[in-house]
Design an enzyme around this catalytic site. Sequence first.
Site, short mmCIF file in Angstrom:
data_model
loop_
_atom_site.label_atom_id
_atom_site.label_comp_id
_atom_site.label_asym_id
_atom_site.label_seq_id
_atom_site.Cartn_x
_atom_site.Cartn_y
_atom_site.Cartn_z
N LYS A 193 118.06 34.20 -8.86
CA LYS A 193 118.39 34.10 -7.43
C LYS A 193 119.32 32.63 -7.82
N VAL A 250 118.33 47.47 -9.30
CA VAL A 250 118.77 46.58 -8.87
C VAL A 250 119.03 45.12 -9.48
N ILE A 251 117.73 45.14 -10.65
CA ILE A 251 117.85 44.33 -12.12
C ILE A 251 119.14 44.12 -12.61
N GLU A 260 124.10 54.10 -16.96
CA GLU A 260 123.31 55.26 -15.59
C GLU A 260 123.00 56.41 -15.94
N VAL A 307 121.20 57.87 -22.51
CA VAL A 307 121.42 56.69 -23.51
C VAL A 307 120.72 58.16 -25.10
N SER A 351 116.93 47.29 -17.85
CA SER A 351 116.13 47.30 -16.59
C SER A 351 116.02 49.31 -15.60
N ASP A 359 103.29 45.44 -6.10
CA ASP A 359 103.77 46.48 -7.37
C ASP A 359 102.71 46.83 -7.56
N ALA A 384 109.05 41.74 -3.18
CA ALA A 384 107.79 40.14 -2.93
C ALA A 384 107.95 40.25 -0.91
N HIS A 437 130.75 33.17 18.10
CA HIS A 437 131.88 32.87 17.97
C HIS A 437 131.79 31.60 17.04
P1 FAD Z 1 103.68 39.81 -9.67
O1 FAD Z 1 104.61 39.17 -8.90
O2 FAD Z 1 103.58 40.28 -10.18
O3 FAD Z 1 102.43 38.99 -9.37
C1 FAD Z 1 101.37 39.58 -10.19
C2 FAD Z 1 100.14 38.44 -11.07
O4 FAD Z 1 99.02 39.34 -10.85
C3 FAD Z 1 101.16 37.98 -11.95
O5 FAD Z 1 100.79 36.34 -11.45
C4 FAD Z 1 100.36 38.39 -13.60
O6 FAD Z 1 100.41 37.37 -14.21
C5 FAD Z 1 98.81 38.13 -12.49
N1 FAD Z 1 98.32 39.23 -12.86
C6 FAD Z 1 98.18 40.24 -13.49
N2 FAD Z 1 96.59 41.04 -13.54
C7 FAD Z 1 96.31 40.24 -14.18
C8 FAD Z 1 94.44 39.59 -14.51
N3 FAD Z 1 93.66 40.69 -14.25
N4 FAD Z 1 93.65 38.38 -13.92
C9 FAD Z 1 94.99 37.38 -13.73
N5 FAD Z 1 96.04 37.12 -13.76
C10 FAD Z 1 96.43 38.92 -13.56
N6 FAD Z 1 111.97 41.85 -4.91
C11 FAD Z 1 112.29 41.41 -3.90
O7 FAD Z 1 111.91 41.32 -2.80
N7 FAD Z 1 113.05 40.55 -3.63
C12 FAD Z 1 114.34 40.16 -4.85
O8 FAD Z 1 114.94 39.72 -4.44
C13 FAD Z 1 113.16 40.70 -6.18
N8 FAD Z 1 114.28 40.34 -7.05
C14 FAD Z 1 113.29 40.82 -8.39
C15 FAD Z 1 113.92 40.24 -9.11
C16 FAD Z 1 114.03 40.50 -10.99
C17 FAD Z 1 114.47 40.25 -12.50
C18 FAD Z 1 112.45 41.30 -11.16
C19 FAD Z 1 111.84 41.46 -12.19
C20 FAD Z 1 111.75 41.57 -9.87
C21 FAD Z 1 112.62 41.25 -8.96
N9 FAD Z 1 112.00 41.00 -7.10
C22 FAD Z 1 112.35 41.13 -5.89
C23 FAD Z 1 110.93 41.87 -7.40
C24 FAD Z 1 108.93 41.30 -7.11
O9 FAD Z 1 109.34 39.75 -7.90
C25 FAD Z 1 107.79 42.51 -7.03
O10 FAD Z 1 108.06 43.13 -5.79
C26 FAD Z 1 106.65 40.76 -6.48
O11 FAD Z 1 106.76 39.98 -7.57
C27 FAD Z 1 105.18 41.52 -6.90
O12 FAD Z 1 104.71 41.30 -5.63
P2 FAD Z 1 102.92 41.29 -6.52
O13 FAD Z 1 102.26 40.48 -5.77
O14 FAD Z 1 102.57 42.31 -6.25
O15 FAD Z 1 102.82 41.05 -7.96
P1 NAI Z 2 115.76 50.48 -10.25
O1 NAI Z 2 114.72 51.30 -9.95
O2 NAI Z 2 116.38 49.64 -9.16
O3 NAI Z 2 116.59 51.34 -11.33
C1 NAI Z 2 116.56 51.88 -12.92
C2 NAI Z 2 117.79 52.74 -12.79
O4 NAI Z 2 117.37 53.10 -14.35
C3 NAI Z 2 118.06 53.55 -11.87
O5 NAI Z 2 119.37 53.41 -11.34
C4 NAI Z 2 117.54 54.93 -12.90
O6 NAI Z 2 118.22 55.99 -12.48
C5 NAI Z 2 118.36 54.64 -14.42
N1 NAI Z 2 117.12 54.72 -15.36
C6 NAI Z 2 116.01 55.25 -15.64
N2 NAI Z 2 115.70 55.94 -16.63
C7 NAI Z 2 117.15 55.82 -17.80
C8 NAI Z 2 117.60 55.81 -18.71
N3 NAI Z 2 117.20 56.50 -19.49
N4 NAI Z 2 118.87 56.08 -19.03
C9 NAI Z 2 120.00 55.53 -17.88
N5 NAI Z 2 119.34 54.52 -16.79
C10 NAI Z 2 118.48 55.53 -16.02
O7 NAI Z 2 114.90 49.24 -11.21
P2 NAI Z 2 114.81 47.87 -11.84
O8 NAI Z 2 116.50 47.75 -11.98
O9 NAI Z 2 114.40 48.18 -13.20
O10 NAI Z 2 114.24 47.03 -11.26
C11 NAI Z 2 112.68 47.69 -10.46
C12 NAI Z 2 112.09 47.06 -9.61
O11 NAI Z 2 112.29 45.42 -9.58
C13 NAI Z 2 113.37 47.52 -8.06
O12 NAI Z 2 112.89 48.90 -8.13
C14 NAI Z 2 113.08 46.66 -7.57
O13 NAI Z 2 111.48 47.55 -6.64
C15 NAI Z 2 112.39 44.89 -7.54
N6 NAI Z 2 113.53 44.44 -7.69
C16 NAI Z 2 113.95 43.75 -6.36
C17 NAI Z 2 115.54 43.36 -6.45
C18 NAI Z 2 115.72 43.20 -5.15
O14 NAI Z 2 114.79 42.86 -4.04
N7 NAI Z 2 116.91 42.16 -4.72
C19 NAI Z 2 116.13 42.43 -7.86
C20 NAI Z 2 115.16 42.87 -8.77
C21 NAI Z 2 114.14 43.76 -8.41
#
Ligand code: FAD
Ligand code: NAI
Length: 472
Positions: A58, A190-191, A210, A244, A276, A319, A327, A451
Site C-alpha cells: 500500500k 490480487v498481487i 493469466e 505458461v 503471483s 493463512d 489479514a 453531501h
Molecule cells: P503471516 O502474516 O504470514 O505471519 C506469519 C508469521 O509467522 C511470520 O512473521 C513468520 O515469519 C512467522 N513464522 C512462521 N513460522 C514460524 C515458526 N515456526 N516460528 C516462529 N515464527 C514463525 N491481506 C489483506 O487483508 N489486505 C491486503 O492489502 C493484503 N495485501 C497483501 C499484499 C501482498 C503482496 C501479500 C503477499 C499479501 C497481502 N495480504 C493482504 C495477505 C496478508 O498478508 C495475509 O493474509 C496475512 O499476513 C496473514 O496473516 P497470518 O498472521 O496468518 O500470517
Molecule cells: P490469487 O489467488 O489472488 O491469484 C492468482 C492468480 O494466478 C489466479 O488468477 C490464478 O488463476 C492465476 N494462476 C495460477 N496458476 C497460474 C499459472 N500457472 N499461469 C498463469 N496464471 C496462473 O493469488 P496472488 O495474487 O498470488 O495473491 C495471494 C493471496 O494474497 C491473495 O489470494 C490474497 O488472499 C492475498 N492478497 C490480498 C491482497 C488484498 O487483500 N488487497 C493483496 C495481495 C494479496
Amino acid sequence: MSKNFDVIVIGAGPGGYIAAIRAAQLGFAVACIDEWKNEKGGPAPGGTCTNVGCIPSKALLQSSEHFEHAGHSFADHGIGLTNLSIDVAKMLGRKNTVVKQNNDGILFLFKKNKITFFHGRGAFGKAVDGGYEIVVGDEVLVGKQVIVATGSNARPLPGTPFDEEMVLSNDGALRIPAVPRKMGLIGSGVIGLEMGSVWRRLGADVTVLEALPTFLGAVDEQIAKEAHKAFTKQGLKIELGVKVGDIKVGKKSVTVAYTDAKGGAQELVVDKLIVSIGRVPNTIGLGAENVGLKLDERGAIVVDELCKTNLPGVWAVGDVVRGPMLAHKAEEEGVAVAERIAGQHSHVNFNTIPWVIYTSPEIAWVGQTEQQLKAAGRAYKAGTFPFLANGRARALGDTTGMVKFLADAATDEILGVHIVGPMASELIAEAVVAMEFKASSEDIARICHAHPSLSEATKEAALAVDKRTLNF
Ligand code: FAD
Ligand code: NAI
C-alpha cells in the site's frame, strides 16, 4: 528450566500478534514467537502483512499513484509541473520506514500488554502433562494452549524458483531498485494487479499472463468487466486463457514461452518477472510431526469452524488454515480463538469478510456475487449507481466505476455489495456493517448520507434496487 505460559502463539503476523494481545487482555500469561528478521537481523514482527504484504504494497501503491496523478491529472486542475521525476530509492526508503513503524508498533504493543516475545523459530517438541513443549533456539517453553499462526509463502511456478533478482515473489516485487523497462507478471490475481499497477504507473511496460479465461473470476462479473476496461485503458496488458510453458532466466532478461487463448505459440521477454499465482500455507520447521498435528494435502493445518486442530489445546488461525488469505480474516480468527480459550463463544462470520483490491479504480466487495446467486437459484434484485453521476467523484476527477447492490427479491435483505471506483476500500465498510445487522437495501436507501460524498453512490445504488435513484 522451561518457561511456562498459559498461551503460546507461534507467529506474529496479524493472526498471531492480535491473538496474543487479546489473550493477554483476558488475563493469560502469553508468549509470542516470531522468526522474521529485519535487515540488521533484529526482530520484525508483523509477518507477511507488515514486512512484504499489505503494508509495503500500500505504501508503494500510494507513492506510484501520486506520481501518476502528478504526471497525468494535475494539469486538469491547472497545476503545472516540469521535470517530473521519480527517485525509486527514496520511494523504497519511505516504504521501509512505514514497515519499520509497524514493526516497532507491534513490539511496543507486546510490552504494553506484558507479552513475552521470543525472536526465533518456534517448533513443537513434545506433548507434556497439561500442554506442549515449544522449542525456540536454546529455550524450551511450555504452553497450556498453543495458537499456530505461521502464515503462508508465495507459490513458485514448478521448475522456476524465486531468485528475487529476475524471478520475483511478492518479496522481490516490493524492492526492485529501478523501474524495469518491461515487466511480466504470471497470475492476474490480487498481487498481480496491485504490483502490476505500481510498476506500470512508474513507467514499466507491464504484461500480465493469466491462465483462466475470465478476468478476476471471484469478483462480480459486471464489476470485473468494468475494472478490466479501466486497467486496459491505463495500459496494463492482460492476456487471459494462456498456458505458461518454458521459462528461461538469463542475466538481463527472462523469456516466457506461452500459448495464448487461441492456441498460438507466444514469447514474452521481460527485464523482471513477478510470479503471483497464489500462496501456500507455511508449516516449515514447525515440528508438526513431533506431536501429530494434522495437515491437509496442501500443507494447511486442518481445523474445524472454531479453529481447533486435531490436538487438544492446539489452535490455528490465518493463512495457515482454510479460508481467504486476508489479514483481517486472520485477525478475527485470532481474537475469536483467544476468547474461546477464555471460555467465550466468539464467532467469525465468513459471509461478511470484505475483500479489497487496492488498484485504481479500487475494487471492493462483501457477500455474494450475481453469478453466485444465479448458480444458487436465489431470487434477487440488483441496483447499480455509476460514480459518473456522483458530485464528489466529479470534483475528485475520478468517475470510473459503480456501486452495485444485490438484495433478496422477497425480503430485500442485502446479499452482496460490489464496488469498483474511488475509495471503494473505505466505502465497503458501510456495506459490511449493513450486512452484519441483516439490513435491507431500503434501510440504506433511507439513511442520510453526507453531501457531497462518495457514500451517496452507496445510498443511490440501494435506491436503484427499487428503481428509484434520484440522481441518475
Ligand atoms: P503471516 O502474516 O504470514 O505471519 C506469519 C508469521 O509467522 C511470520 O512473521 C513468520 O515469519 C512467522 N513464522 C512462521 N513460522 C514460524 C515458526 N515456526 N516460528 C516462529 N515464527 C514463525 N491481506 C489483506 O487483508 N489486505 C491486503 O492489502 C493484503 N495485501 C497483501 C499484499 C501482498 C503482496 C501479500 C503477499 C499479501 C497481502 N495480504 C493482504 C495477505 C496478508 O498478508 C495475509 O493474509 C496475512 O499476513 C496473514 O496473516 P497470518 O498472521 O496468518 O500470517
Ligand atoms: P490469487 O489467488 O489472488 O491469484 C492468482 C492468480 O494466478 C489466479 O488468477 C490464478 O488463476 C492465476 N494462476 C495460477 N496458476 C497460474 C499459472 N500457472 N499461469 C498463469 N496464471 C496462473 O493469488 P496472488 O495474487 O498470488 O495473491 C495471494 C493471496 O494474497 C491473495 O489470494 C490474497 O488472499 C492475498 N492478497 C490480498 C491482497 C488484498 O487483500 N488487497 C493483496 C495481495 C494479496
